[in-house]
Every structure is written in structure tokens, then in C-alpha cells.
Design an enzyme around this catalytic site. Structure first.
Site, PDB file in Angstrom:
ATOM      1  N   ASP A 136      67.244  50.458  40.105  1.00 19.69           N
ATOM      2  CA  ASP A 136      66.775  49.422  41.025  1.00 19.69           C
ATOM      3  C   ASP A 136      65.427  49.791  41.644  1.00 19.69           C
ATOM      4  OD1 ASP A 136      66.906  47.054  42.450  1.00 19.69           O
ATOM      5  OD2 ASP A 136      67.997  47.929  44.121  1.00 19.69           O
ATOM      6  N   CYS A 196      82.715  32.544  44.889  1.00 20.29           N
ATOM      7  CA  CYS A 196      81.486  33.167  45.390  1.00 20.29           C
ATOM      8  C   CYS A 196      80.491  32.119  45.858  1.00 20.29           C
ATOM      9  CB  CYS A 196      80.864  34.064  44.324  1.00 20.29           C
ATOM     10  SG  CYS A 196      80.403  33.219  42.789  1.00 20.29           S
TER      11      CYS A 196
END
Length: 357
Positions: A136, A196
Site C-alpha cells: 500500500d 456493505c
């Protein structure tokens, strides 16, 4: 190689090829629509993100890895379950909520160090290895590489989901100059579920697999440097760093596993603490409590901005007994040196007037 990875704390490793051309149109469309917000680095890197061999010349394979991050003491199998316990925190408006992943050590440091150790072990067995590790921290299509290498499928919230690990894990990659046989991808298992999407406080998941980061609470409280849009402030609730709602609502996360490493154990100053107490931290205290963790990157000013919003939201629903302490905390920074903090404090104090209406 799988055994070596497991010994280093990884849950799974896989291998992907470097041809990600089929993912390029979706990436460019997402950027063109401005869904990346102020994350200008994503736009500046362009298609290099989808072209591993351009990012690291000589790359012919990508080793992917995932590492579980729930703290070791998470009640995985005990009722009512870790998701229910985390959801309960959101019902305590005067408590500050830090995203689960950020309560321990900075995952960038943990994964990079262990990926490098895995590289060293591979090189010992196979000889010199041209490589570069990522977590990341560079223009890498992490989720796409993870999907292609069998780490899981892309959920409707855009995160990678695994049938035996949910989505509570970090991803890492090793770009290597060695041809390796790709792993098989797995099939998706979200079906018609949209938990979600429905639970997202700001409705940032605008369509299955499509996230508008500009509305995402994680983006707003971490990546966004300026004032939080007024219409989104009440929706942030008591979330002061990141947001886990889409993962807490996901049925697959009942299978999430706790980390085997102590690195992701929660630091007590970041869990279950009153907003009033957190708002009192001066910069030295903030730096001390966030040393070695991912939260330090937002700095003290954004920390105060985020907590001011949470205090305002708490004040709006506070009773006569708790409201004075919330107001006093906000007044203590009404003349803060930061204009950003002052503006958010003024907004928060005005929520007391909203409560009275």
C-alpha cells in the site's frame, strides 16, 4: 514457499502475472470521474499502477501475500462475536472509534519487513533474486493482483474477500524477475447480498464494486486534509480515524481470523477512550501514543478536526448530565492556533443548539 510465508505470519501467498491490461479501462474511468478525491498521486501515476513491468523493469511475476490483522485477543468464536462488539461501540457516541487496523503497529512496516525476509529466504534457496516489495505504498493494483492470484474475490465494497478469512487482512506484493506459475483465482460469493452498500453511513459505495472515495469516512478522516463537507459531518458519528462499517456488516467476516503476531494488538490509549480525553491530547501526547503506528501520518491538527466533529455529533444527542463536559472540551480549543480546528469546533458547538430545537 508457502511454509516460509506461514512462518513469517502470512495467511496465504499466491502468484499473479503482470498483464493487467483488462483492468486499465476501469481504473481510468474511476480516475476520470474524480472518485479518488485529493489522492492526486493516483492520477499522476496513471497506468503505471496497472503495468508492473513499467513500475519495476524486469518484473515478470508478482508474489502476493495476505496477513490477518485482528488483534490476538479478538473473541473470534465467542458470542456475541467481534463484529457485534465493534458495532456496539458506534452506539456509544461519547467514545472515539479508531478503525481496527490502526490500533496497533503500522502495517506498512510489519509487512514490508516480513516480505523482505521472505525474499531473502527465496534467494537463499534459488539464488539471486531481482525483486521489490510493496505494501500500500506505491502505484500497485493490490486488490486486482490479489484477486487474480487467488487471495479472494472483490466484494461489492471493493475490498478482497476470502471464504476463510473475510476481509480483515492486509495485502502485500513482491515484484520478481523470475517466471512463476500463476495461482488460480477463486469464484465470487457475494451473490445478491448488499449489506456493505446499505450500511455505509455516507453511501460512498455508489454501485457494486464502485466507491466514491470523496464520500468515504476513511478517506475523509485520513486522506482529506481540509474541512470535512458540512453535509457529511453528522454522518461520521464517533468515527475519528477510518471506518469499518462495510466490513462489520459483511457476513463473510464472521470467518475473519485473528493475527498470529503481537504487532496488531490494540494499544489501550486508542480503544474505548472518551472523546473528551482524546481531544485534550497536546501534540506531544498525540505523537507519543501514535509512535510506530499508522495514525501518526494524519498529524495532530487533523486528529483534532476529526474529534471535534465527533464531539459535535455526541453533543447533538447528549443528555443534561453529559453535555456540559462535551461543551467544555470544545470551548477549550475554540481559540486553537489552527483555523481548521477552530472552524470545526464552532460547527460542533452549534450542534448543541440543534439539540435544543
Amino acid at each position: 514457499m508457502r511454509q516460509w510465508a506461514q512462518e513469517l505470519g502470512f495467511s496465504q501467498i499466491g502468484v499473479a502475472g503482470v498483464d493487467l491490461s483488462s483492468a486499465e479501462p476501469g481504473l481510468m474511468q474511476w480516475l476520470a470521474q474524480g472518485f479518488h478525491g485529493e489522492m492526486h498521486y493516483m492520477e499522476s501515476h496513471g497506468l503505471k499502477r496497472a503495468r508492473p513491468a513499467e513500475l519495476v523493469p524486469g518484473t515478470v511475476s508478482v508474489i502476493t501475500a495476505r496477513m490477518d490483522y485482528l488483534p490476538r485477543d479478538t473473541p473470534i468464536d465467542a458470542p456475541p462475536g467481534w463484529q457485534a462488539l465493534e458495532l456496539a461501540r458506534l452506539q456509544r457516541p461519547e467514545e472515539g472509534i479508531v478503525s481496527v487496523y490502526a490500533r496497533g503497529r503500522d502495517y506498512h512496516k510489519v509487512l514490508r519487513a516480513r516480505l523482505q525476509k521472505l525474499c531473502d529466504r527465496i534467494a537463499q534457496e534459488l539464488g539471486p533474486l531481482g525483486h521489490r516489495v510493496f505494501t500500500d505504498s506505491a502505484p500497485v493494483l493490490e486488490a486486482e493482483l490479489a484477486r487474480r492470484s487467488g487471495q479472494g474475490w472483490r466484494g461489492k465494497h471493493t475490498l478482497v474477500l476470502h471464504r476463510e478469512g473475510g476481509s480483515m487482512f492486509f495485502l502485500g506484493e513482491i515484484y520478481v524477475d523470475m517466471p512463476l506459475a500463476p495461482s488460480d483465482p477463486v469464484t465470487a460469493h457475494c451473490g445478491s447480498c448488499r449489506a456493505c452498500m446499505d450500511v455505509c453511513p455516507t453511501q460512498a459505495i455508489i454501485a457494486p464494486h464502485r466507491l466514491d472515495a470523496r464520500r468515504c469516512i476513511s478517506y475523509l478522516t485520513i486522506e482529506h486534509s481540509g474541512p470535512i463537507p458540512l453535509e457529511l459531518r453528522p454522518l461520521i458519528g464517533n468515527r475519528i480515524y477510518g471506518c469499518d462499517d462495510c466490513q462489520l456488516a459483511c457476513p463473510w467476516n464472521k470467518y475473519a481470523r485473528a493475527s498470529v503476531l503481537p504487532d496488531f494488538d490494540a494499544r489501550s490509549p486508542l480503544v474505548g477512550q472518551p472523546l473528551v480525553q482524546l481531544f485534550a491530547w497536546d501534540e506531544a501526547t498525540f505523537l507519543r501514543h501514535t509512535e510506530g503506528g499508522p495514525m501518526r501520518r494524519i498529524g495532530h491538527e487533523r486528529w483534532l478536526r476529526n474529534i471535534a466533529i465527533a464531539l459535535g455529533n455526541a453533543l447533538r444527542s447528549a443528555d443534561a448530565a453529559s453535555a456540559p463536559a462535551l461543551r467544555a472540551a470544545l470551548h477549550s480549543r475554540a481559540d486553537d492556533a489552527s483555523a481548521l480546528v477552530r472552524e470545526h469546533v464552532q460547527w460542533a458547538l452549534a450542534q448543541g443548539a440543534v439539540q435544543a430545537l
